[in-house]
Enzyme design. Sequence first.
Site, short mmCIF file in Angstrom:
data_model
loop_
_atom_site.label_atom_id
_atom_site.label_comp_id
_atom_site.label_asym_id
_atom_site.label_seq_id
_atom_site.Cartn_x
_atom_site.Cartn_y
_atom_site.Cartn_z
N ARG A 167 0.39 -9.34 -5.58
CA ARG A 167 0.92 -9.18 -4.21
C ARG A 167 -0.15 -9.42 -3.13
NH1 ARG A 167 4.10 -9.72 -7.14
NH2 ARG A 167 5.88 -8.48 -7.74
N SER B 93 10.72 -3.34 -3.12
CA SER B 93 9.96 -2.20 -3.65
C SER B 93 9.18 -1.53 -2.52
CB SER B 93 8.94 -2.68 -4.69
OG SER B 93 9.61 -3.33 -5.74
N GLU C 236 4.10 -1.33 -0.21
CA GLU C 236 4.25 -2.79 -0.27
C GLU C 236 4.96 -3.27 1.00
OE1 GLU C 236 5.40 -4.42 -4.06
OE2 GLU C 236 6.40 -6.13 -3.12
C1 LIG Z 1 16.53 -6.63 -2.15
C2 LIG Z 1 15.10 -7.10 -2.17
C3 LIG Z 1 14.52 -7.49 -3.37
C4 LIG Z 1 13.19 -7.93 -3.40
N1 LIG Z 1 12.65 -8.31 -4.58
C5 LIG Z 1 11.38 -8.73 -4.63
C6 LIG Z 1 10.79 -9.13 -5.87
O1 LIG Z 1 11.43 -9.15 -6.91
N2 LIG Z 1 9.49 -9.53 -5.84
C7 LIG Z 1 8.74 -9.56 -4.71
O2 LIG Z 1 7.57 -9.93 -4.75
N3 LIG Z 1 9.26 -9.19 -3.53
C8 LIG Z 1 10.57 -8.77 -3.45
N4 LIG Z 1 11.10 -8.40 -2.25
C9 LIG Z 1 10.25 -8.39 -1.04
C10 LIG Z 1 10.27 -9.69 -0.23
O3 LIG Z 1 11.50 -10.38 -0.38
C11 LIG Z 1 9.12 -10.62 -0.62
O4 LIG Z 1 7.87 -10.01 -0.39
C12 LIG Z 1 9.17 -11.94 0.16
O5 LIG Z 1 8.22 -12.81 -0.38
C13 LIG Z 1 8.90 -11.78 1.67
O6 LIG Z 1 9.22 -13.01 2.28
P1 LIG Z 1 9.73 -13.04 3.80
O7 LIG Z 1 9.93 -14.44 4.19
O8 LIG Z 1 10.89 -12.15 3.97
O9 LIG Z 1 8.47 -12.46 4.53
P2 LIG Z 1 8.43 -11.43 5.78
O10 LIG Z 1 8.98 -10.12 5.33
O11 LIG Z 1 9.08 -12.10 6.93
O12 LIG Z 1 6.88 -11.32 6.00
C14 LIG Z 1 6.03 -10.72 5.03
C15 LIG Z 1 4.58 -11.00 5.46
O13 LIG Z 1 4.33 -12.39 5.34
C16 LIG Z 1 3.86 -12.93 6.57
N5 LIG Z 1 4.39 -14.29 6.69
C17 LIG Z 1 5.69 -14.69 6.59
N6 LIG Z 1 5.76 -16.04 6.72
C18 LIG Z 1 4.49 -16.48 6.93
C19 LIG Z 1 3.91 -17.76 7.15
N7 LIG Z 1 4.65 -18.87 7.20
N8 LIG Z 1 2.57 -17.85 7.31
C20 LIG Z 1 1.80 -16.73 7.28
N9 LIG Z 1 2.30 -15.49 7.08
C21 LIG Z 1 3.62 -15.37 6.90
C22 LIG Z 1 4.41 -11.99 7.64
O14 LIG Z 1 3.63 -12.03 8.83
C23 LIG Z 1 4.31 -10.65 6.93
O15 LIG Z 1 3.00 -10.13 7.03
C24 LIG Z 1 12.44 -7.97 -2.20
C25 LIG Z 1 13.03 -7.59 -0.98
C26 LIG Z 1 14.35 -7.17 -0.96
C27 LIG Z 1 14.99 -6.78 0.34
#
Ligand SMILES: Cc1cc2nc3c(=O)[nH]c(=O)nc-3n(C[C@H](O)[C@H](O)[C@H](O)COP(=O)(O)OP(=O)(O)OC[C@H]3O[C@@H](n4cnc5c(N)ncnc54)[C@H](O)[C@@H]3O)c2cc1C
Length: 303
Positions: free
Chosen positions: A175, A226, A297
């Site tokens: 992560r 998580s 996380e």
């Molecule tokens: C129901 C559910 C299930 C999930 N299951 C998993 C799982 O199985 N495994 C897992 O790892 N995660 C899981 N997650 C968490 C999440 O989906 C992941 O961490 C995902 O990768 C976050 O992506 P996002 O686009 O939503 O990022 P955001 O939540 O929008 O941002 C997360 C971070 O990334 C940064 N960021 C986003 N885009 C960029 C970019 N283009 N450049 C630089 N920084 C950026 C943001 O500034 C922030 O700090 C889950 C979440 C939910 C709600």
Amino acid sequence: MCNIDFGRDIEIKINEPLSKHSSFRIGGGAKYALFPKNREELIFAVNTCIQRHKKFLIVGNASNLLFDDNGFDGVVIFTTKMDNTEYIHKNDGVYIKAECGKSLTELASEVGKKHSLQGLEFAYGIPGTVGGAVYMNAGAYGGQMSDVVVETEAYDFKAQRVVTVTGEEHKFSYRHSLFGETPGLIVLSTTVKLSLGDAEEIFAKMNKTMTSRKEKQPLELPNAGSTFKRPGENIFVGKLIEDAGLKGYSVGGAQISEKHAGFTVNRGGATSSDVRSVIEHTKAVVLEKYGVLLESEIIYIPY
Ligand SMILES: Cc1cc2nc3c(=O)[nH]c(=O)nc-3n(C[C@H](O)[C@H](O)[C@H](O)COP(=O)(O)OP(=O)(O)OC[C@H]3O[C@@H](n4cnc5c(N)ncnc54)[C@H](O)[C@@H]3O)c2cc1C
């Protein structure tokens, strides 16, 4: 009415409720919310923020974030409209270059179901974007982004230039990535390397992970995945929290899921401080009972 020139064609919303965009359905208004359609619009908007001394934040699908109830006193730049993909066939595999806002689940589905490419099955069901997944080194069911990512193009906004990050330079670990430790870098696009596989096998693998998610995770209630990082190889946070007697523990509308104690859910009307109280209480109890220090996380975004 916006009196800052963030770019002629960019979509802008003023006082946009962040709760509308976050998987937690929590968060007050963003002073400005921008939705660039391509890297030129994103870079122009970022440069404008820097010139005008405006605080800004890059957001993908906001599926790992907890926005403050007061919102964000600056510019939130959503990448979700930047979702092009490009396929490059080479002798050693197929390279797919995806823009940062591409939905990870859509990408996994597209490469697996349409093109019979294997390697991204693990990502099916993770509700983030490619950029967010690279930033977090998202992973599940034995796979993670670091297994497939070969190259990332990023905007280094301090140096004001586009840079290319390859292989080990991503500094991926659990992560974690270079982008998490370097606030000046914005992921513009990422290239993953996949190989041709058996369509039925790929499909079956993806269905299996989706079924498991639906069975085990509280997908019926808003959450941000998580709550905590895994503190060690064989330590399961959900079990630790459950054994500590905290399953179902709640503050206001925020609750440790009755279905999976590793998740915190919004049962309706939860505030960011409700969620933060649940997190702090859980950390304190688990530390006291088991001597394990949990690390959130979920990323809290202050006003
Ligand atoms: C129901 C559910 C299930 C999930 N299951 C998993 C799982 O199985 N495994 C897992 O790892 N995660 C899981 N997650 C968490 C999440 O989906 C992941 O961490 C995902 O990768 C976050 O992506 P996002 O686009 O939503 O990022 P955001 O939540 O929008 O941002 C997360 C971070 O990334 C940064 N960021 C986003 N885009 C960029 C970019 N283009 N450049 C630089 N920084 C950026 C943001 O500034 C922030 O700090 C889950 C979440 C939910 C709600």
